[in-house]
Design an enzyme around this catalytic site. Structure first.
Site, mmCIF file in Angstrom:
data_model
loop_
_atom_site.group_PDB
_atom_site.id
_atom_site.type_symbol
_atom_site.label_atom_id
_atom_site.label_comp_id
_atom_site.label_asym_id
_atom_site.label_seq_id
_atom_site.Cartn_x
_atom_site.Cartn_y
_atom_site.Cartn_z
ATOM 1 N N SER A 1 0.844 -1.351 -0.118
ATOM 2 C CA SER A 1 0.154 -0.002 0.067
ATOM 3 C C SER A 1 0.941 1.148 0.065
ATOM 4 O O SER A 1 2.139 1.299 0.541
ATOM 5 C CB SER A 1 -0.918 0.047 1.303
ATOM 6 O OG SER A 1 -1.365 1.171 1.532
ATOM 7 N N TYR B 1 -0.160 -0.611 10.690
ATOM 8 C CA TYR B 1 -0.517 -1.090 9.238
ATOM 9 C C TYR B 1 0.569 -0.333 8.008
ATOM 10 O O TYR B 1 0.993 -1.032 7.362
ATOM 11 C CB TYR B 1 -1.780 -0.366 8.694
ATOM 12 C CG TYR B 1 -2.244 -0.838 7.251
ATOM 13 C CD1 TYR B 1 -2.709 -2.120 7.037
ATOM 14 C CD2 TYR B 1 -2.525 0.255 6.257
ATOM 15 C CE1 TYR B 1 -3.036 -2.291 5.522
ATOM 16 C CE2 TYR B 1 -2.924 0.121 5.293
ATOM 17 C CZ TYR B 1 -3.350 -1.269 4.685
ATOM 18 O OH TYR B 1 -3.712 -1.492 3.672
HETATM 19 N N1 LIG Z 1 -8.906 -1.221 -0.677
HETATM 20 C C1 LIG Z 1 -7.782 -0.244 -0.902
HETATM 21 O O1 LIG Z 1 -8.071 0.765 -1.063
HETATM 22 C C2 LIG Z 1 -6.591 -0.654 -0.617
HETATM 23 C C3 LIG Z 1 -5.484 0.133 -0.813
HETATM 24 C C4 LIG Z 1 -4.157 0.050 -0.302
HETATM 25 C C5 LIG Z 1 -3.852 -1.378 -0.080
HETATM 26 N N2 LIG Z 1 -4.840 -2.531 -0.079
HETATM 27 C C6 LIG Z 1 -4.380 -3.826 0.300
HETATM 28 O O2 LIG Z 1 -5.000 -4.733 -0.540
HETATM 29 C C7 LIG Z 1 -5.228 -5.844 0.052
HETATM 30 C C8 LIG Z 1 -6.723 -6.163 -0.003
HETATM 31 O O3 LIG Z 1 -7.395 -5.158 0.616
HETATM 32 P P1 LIG Z 1 -9.077 -5.005 0.362
HETATM 33 O O4 LIG Z 1 -9.288 -3.597 0.356
HETATM 34 O O5 LIG Z 1 -9.530 -6.157 -0.258
HETATM 35 O O6 LIG Z 1 -9.444 -5.508 1.952
HETATM 36 P P2 LIG Z 1 -10.751 -6.461 2.601
HETATM 37 O O7 LIG Z 1 -11.854 -5.875 1.681
HETATM 38 O O8 LIG Z 1 -10.974 -6.013 4.007
HETATM 39 O O9 LIG Z 1 -10.589 -7.863 2.456
HETATM 40 C C9 LIG Z 1 -9.494 -8.273 3.249
HETATM 41 C C10 LIG Z 1 -9.280 -10.036 2.964
HETATM 42 O O10 LIG Z 1 -8.237 -10.495 3.657
HETATM 43 C C11 LIG Z 1 -8.943 -11.369 4.474
HETATM 44 N N3 LIG Z 1 -8.515 -11.279 5.843
HETATM 45 C C12 LIG Z 1 -8.672 -10.550 6.699
HETATM 46 N N4 LIG Z 1 -8.146 -10.870 7.873
HETATM 47 C C13 LIG Z 1 -7.891 -12.037 7.774
HETATM 48 C C14 LIG Z 1 -7.303 -13.101 8.589
HETATM 49 N N5 LIG Z 1 -6.914 -12.860 9.855
HETATM 50 N N6 LIG Z 1 -6.949 -14.249 8.030
HETATM 51 C C15 LIG Z 1 -6.985 -14.501 6.646
HETATM 52 N N7 LIG Z 1 -7.608 -13.654 5.822
HETATM 53 C C16 LIG Z 1 -7.857 -12.549 6.266
HETATM 54 C C17 LIG Z 1 -10.481 -11.119 4.139
HETATM 55 O O11 LIG Z 1 -11.006 -12.348 4.492
HETATM 56 P P3 LIG Z 1 -11.993 -12.831 5.597
HETATM 57 O O12 LIG Z 1 -12.558 -11.703 6.484
HETATM 58 O O13 LIG Z 1 -12.877 -14.011 5.109
HETATM 59 O O14 LIG Z 1 -10.884 -13.653 6.526
HETATM 60 C C18 LIG Z 1 -10.550 -10.451 3.120
HETATM 61 O O15 LIG Z 1 -10.724 -11.370 2.115
HETATM 62 C C19 LIG Z 1 -4.836 -5.793 1.477
HETATM 63 O O16 LIG Z 1 -3.693 -6.330 1.861
HETATM 64 C C20 LIG Z 1 -4.880 -4.164 1.761
HETATM 65 O O17 LIG Z 1 -4.079 -3.905 2.541
HETATM 66 C C21 LIG Z 1 -6.366 -1.997 -0.164
#
Ligand SMILES: NC(=O)c1ccc[n+]([C@@H]2O[C@H](COP(=O)([O-])OP(=O)(O)OC[C@H]3O[C@@H](n4cnc5c(N)ncnc54)[C@H](OP(=O)(O)O)[C@@H]3O)[C@@H](O)[C@H]2O)c1
Length: 288
Positions: free
Chosen positions: A144, A157
């Protein structure tokens, strides 16, 4: 890593149950890979697995909690058991509760670091002997711009996500000449799915204008693997240049946050989440 001449590459996608992860899994499947889907939400993983199998992609769900010691080993063993080999790992699972850092405990910070940094390190460590023996493998770490942008209330984070970029670089330099490479995807604000979209919805504010649709991340992952790109910055405009400017001028990220609306959204989310916690109800643990 080029496509195999026979058979399919097999990819593990963490965080495949919701958010950006399903977009990554679909893009890998469209590229011809078999996929191992993991996360904690069994129903969502099974639904995506079925969706992909109906389209002809070999897919399986291996549920696991990656903040627990045995989580990465369970995923690795499940993947090898299902397909016999693994070529790609996309370390995508991640998230942050958006809390004031001075209010957080050791355990809360430890859980953030475990999910966003330790789990990718451990999954990679488990995979390396297997990938080196086959002379083929690619690790994609979803990081990120959090550390560079200085998004408010994301201290642990941000440190995990910057750590993941450093980890990716060293793995790449240590193992690339033996057939195992690594790419970091450094995401800005993503819209349409995932934590930024949920936070904007929760705050009742629009997604910041400088954002990118979630499908773009899936395509960027495939490109990073097939073209063996060291680092991709996923944001509008010349991402890597903007990231370099943020390093040169540390106040630039926070300025952009204020201009784009990210600061207002994160503050409102932090305040909303703080309120129920103070009244003794459960606060969200990750993500949204
Ligand atoms: N969205 C953005 O704007 C953004 C920006 C920068 C970086 N990112 C990065 O992109 C990645 C995906 O983010 P996202 O936005 O898609 O987040 P999200 O919607 O919150 O999804 C997070 C995923 O991680 C899994 N997860 C969370 N806690 C977990 C645990 N304890 N064990 C196993 N799996 C777990 C969740 O599945 P379960 O709940 O089923 O466990 C879900 O599939 C992350 O690494 C985030 O830091 C996102």
């Amino acid at each position: 890593m080029r496509k195999p001449t026979t058979g399919r590459d097999v990819a593990i996608v963490t965080g495949a149950s919701h958010g950006i992860g399903p977009h990554i899994a679909r893009a890998l499947a469209a590229d011809g890979m078999a996929v191992v889907l993991t996360g904690r939400s069994v129903t969502q993983l099974e639904a995506l697995s079925e969706e992909l199998r109906a389209l002809g992609t070999p897919a399986t769900a291996v549920p696991a909690d990656l903040t627990r010691g045995e989580g990465p080993a369970r995923v690795w063993a499940g993947a090898v058991q299902a397909f016999g080999h693994v070529d790609v790992i996309v370390n995508n699972a991640g998230g942050d509760p958006i809390r004031e850092f001075d209010q957080m405990s050791w355990d809360e910070n430890h859980a953030i670091l475990a999910l966003n940094l330790l789990a990718p390190v451990e999954l990679t460590r488990l995979a390396l002997p297997h990938m080196l023996a086959r002379g083929r493998g690619h690790i994609v770490n979803i990081s990120s711009l959090a550390g560079r942008m200085g998004f408010p209330f994301t201290e642990a984070y941000a440190s995990a996500k910057d750590g993941l970029i450093a980890f990716t670089r060293v793995i790449r330099f240590d193992y690339r000449d033996r057939g195992v490479s690594s790419s970091a995807l450094v995401l800005g604000v993503i819209r349409g799915a995932g934590q930024s979209q949920r936070m904007s919805d929760e705050a009742g504010l629009p997604v910041p204008s400088l954002s990118v649709p979630a499908e773009v991340v899936g395509r960027a992952v495939v490109r990073a693997i097939r073209r063996d790109v060291a680092e991709v910055v996923v944001m509008p405009g010349p991402g890597r240049l903007v990231k370099a400017v943020m390093d040169l001028f540390p106040a630039f990220g926070p300025w952009m946050n204020r201009r784009s609306g990210a600061t207002a959204t994160l503050r409102r989310v932090m305040e909303r989440r703080r309120a129920p916690a103070r009244r003794g109800r459960d606060a969200p643990t990750t993500g949204s």
